[in-house]
Design a protein around this motif. Structure first.
Motif, short mmCIF file in Angstrom:
data_model
loop_
_atom_site.label_atom_id
_atom_site.label_comp_id
_atom_site.label_asym_id
_atom_site.label_seq_id
_atom_site.Cartn_x
_atom_site.Cartn_y
_atom_site.Cartn_z
N ALA A 7 0.84 -1.20 0.00
CA ALA A 7 0.00 0.00 0.00
C ALA A 7 0.87 1.25 0.00
O ALA A 7 2.05 1.21 0.38
N LEU A 8 0.29 2.35 -0.43
CA LEU A 8 0.99 3.63 -0.48
C LEU A 8 0.01 4.73 -0.09
O LEU A 8 -1.16 4.71 -0.51
N ARG A 9 0.48 5.66 0.72
CA ARG A 9 -0.32 6.83 1.06
C ARG A 9 0.36 8.08 0.53
O ARG A 9 1.56 8.30 0.75
N ILE A 10 -0.39 8.88 -0.21
CA ILE A 10 0.09 10.19 -0.66
C ILE A 10 -0.86 11.22 -0.08
O ILE A 10 -2.05 11.25 -0.43
N GLY A 11 -0.38 12.03 0.83
CA GLY A 11 -1.27 12.96 1.52
C GLY A 11 -2.33 12.19 2.28
O GLY A 11 -2.03 11.30 3.08
N ASP A 12 -3.58 12.51 2.01
CA ASP A 12 -4.69 11.86 2.69
C ASP A 12 -5.26 10.68 1.89
O ASP A 12 -6.28 10.11 2.30
N VAL A 13 -4.65 10.35 0.77
CA VAL A 13 -5.22 9.33 -0.11
C VAL A 13 -4.42 8.04 -0.01
O VAL A 13 -3.19 8.03 -0.13
N HIS A 14 -5.12 6.94 0.18
CA HIS A 14 -4.52 5.61 0.31
C HIS A 14 -4.69 4.85 -1.00
O HIS A 14 -5.78 4.80 -1.58
N PHE A 15 -3.60 4.26 -1.46
CA PHE A 15 -3.62 3.43 -2.66
C PHE A 15 -3.29 1.99 -2.26
O PHE A 15 -2.31 1.76 -1.53
N PRO A 16 -4.06 1.00 -2.73
CA PRO A 16 -3.85 -0.37 -2.26
C PRO A 16 -2.59 -1.02 -2.80
O PRO A 16 -2.16 -2.04 -2.27
N ASN A 17 -2.02 -0.49 -3.88
CA ASN A 17 -0.77 -1.02 -4.41
C ASN A 17 -0.04 0.06 -5.20
O ASN A 17 -0.52 1.21 -5.27
N ARG A 18 1.10 -0.28 -5.80
CA ARG A 18 1.94 0.71 -6.46
C ARG A 18 1.74 0.75 -7.98
O ARG A 18 2.51 1.40 -8.69
N ALA A 50 -5.64 -2.33 -10.35
CA ALA A 50 -4.59 -1.32 -10.22
C ALA A 50 -4.93 -0.37 -9.08
O ALA A 50 -6.09 -0.08 -8.81
N GLY A 51 -3.89 0.14 -8.41
CA GLY A 51 -4.12 1.06 -7.32
C GLY A 51 -4.66 2.39 -7.76
O GLY A 51 -5.40 3.05 -7.02
N LEU A 52 -4.30 2.81 -8.98
CA LEU A 52 -4.74 4.09 -9.52
C LEU A 52 -4.98 3.94 -11.01
O LEU A 52 -4.13 3.42 -11.74
N VAL A 53 -6.14 4.39 -11.46
CA VAL A 53 -6.45 4.44 -12.89
C VAL A 53 -6.52 5.91 -13.30
O VAL A 53 -7.35 6.66 -12.79
N MET A 54 -5.63 6.29 -14.22
CA MET A 54 -5.60 7.68 -14.69
C MET A 54 -6.38 7.80 -15.99
O MET A 54 -6.16 7.05 -16.95
#
Length: 370
Positions: A7-18, A50-54
């Protein structure tokens, strides 16, 4: 557990993977509006795990599009259309998946054909899609045969900043977790930043501080309107791959400036501001740029470019070269890339309940006992 799935946290947002699905232009919108194509495209990526979809590069004004088919966020109709697609993608997404949007402006690389139409500049005599007047820092065409863009004056720059702010407000209303400024790939903010395309002698181009000024002014305005719980980031240029252009020191300085404003991450790309640059395409060819920015600034850094295999992506994270990895074409070829990566790296993948019957089918068959 593979570090790729940490997991990764950027600011207040948590992402389940990289793992990040990179923004990928689809050239399929109508007057900037998302449609059925975008619906299927983003829904299948949303269920990938995916942890983030752009979402693809999205123009902040109509003349900021690359092609007539580029996505935009400059009208109520475009906002509503994208909202419908985003709501559908969220409804089928893997647990914890976040969604981001990349805001950009094509500048002098706009008014072009789609790649499958040749990608060159539009011509009124050869296309039913009419060309438009492009904007740029200087009245210098992108390449031979391209139209001369309009050099932005002070009023034009002010209007441009407000277009970015308006698009960002729309992105906030739509509930995007991540809003990313596109400062790379030879588009408008990169055109201002690079001495290869910015020939101005005023406050917007006399030196590198002046050339960075537009991107940082927009960044400051976005920081002022983004509420808590949203991450601001930027795709920046690690090098122009051309003598006299931007280099890694410029990328480090820009990342530091964005970090000071309150941006949470940078994605480090390179090239494409001028044709003919010798870009050393290959597996992970930009990872070293991301590593250098991360090492010298400490900002959360994303690597992109030539990353295709799960072991390669995991090694980038494990070796501290980047905090996230972004993939583009591998996801087009295999929207289930995350499932394959999990199985390859010995991690339990997420399967949507209707697809759980497919678990394990990607694994090689067991060898029979001797």
């Amino acid at each position: 557990m593979s570090p790729l799935f940490d997991a990764l946290r950027i600011g207040d947002v948590h992402f389940p993977n990289r793992i990040v699905v990179s923004p990928m232009c689809q050239y399929s919108a109508i007057d900037g509006m998302a449609n059925t194509w975008h619906l299927q495209h983003l829904m299948q990526l949303a269920m990938s795990g995916a942890g983030l979809v752009m979402v693809e590069a999205t123009a902040v004004e109509a003349r900021g599009r690359i092609t007539h088919g580029c996505l935009g966020l400059y009208s109520d109709e475009a906002e509503a259309a994208l909202g419908r697609v985003l709501d559908a993608a969220r409804a089928v997404s893997a647990p914890g998946t976040r969604f981001g949007i990349q805001l950009g402006h094509a500048g002098r690389k706009g008014s072009a054909h789609a790649p499958w139409e040749g990608g060159g500049p539009l011509r009124p005599t050869t296309s039913q899609a009419l060309p438009w007047q492009c904007a740029a820092p200087s009245a210098v065409p992108f390449a031979e045969g391209w139209d001369t863009p309009q050099a932005l004056d002070e009023a034009g720059i002010d209007r441009l900043v407000e277009a970015y702010v308006d698009a960002a407000r729309r992105a906030v209303r739509l509930g995007f977790d991540v809003i990313e400024l596109h400062c790379a790939h030879g588009y408008l903010l990169h055109q201002f930043q690079s001495p290869l395309s910015n020939r101005r002698s005023d406050a917007w181009g006399a030196d590198q501080a002046g050339r960075d000024r537009l991107a940082l002014r927009i960044a400051q305005r976005l920081r002022g309107l983004a509420p808590a719980g949203r991450v601001l980031g930027a795709r920046i240029t690690g090098t122009d791959w051309d003598a006299g252009g931007l280099g890694i020191d410029d990328a480090v300085r820009l990342a530091q400036s964005l970090q000071a404003i309150g941006f949470g991450y940078v994605c480090v790309s390179s090239g494409f501001v001028v044709p003919g640059a010798r870009i050393p395409f290959g597996p992970g060819f930009q990872v070293g740029l991301a590593h250098e920015v991360r090492k010298r600034t400490g900002i959360v850094t994303r690597a992109v470019g030539g990353i295709a295999e799960p072991a390669q992506a995991a090694a980038i994270i494990a070796q501290g070269q980047a905090d996230q990895v972004a993939l583009a074409r591998p996801f087009l070829a295999d929207p289930r890339w995350v499932w394959r990566a999990a199985e390859t790296l010995g991690v339990e993948p997420f399967y949507p309940p209707p697809y759980r019957r497919a678990a394990g089918l990607r694994k090689p068959p067991a060898m029979p006992a001797a």
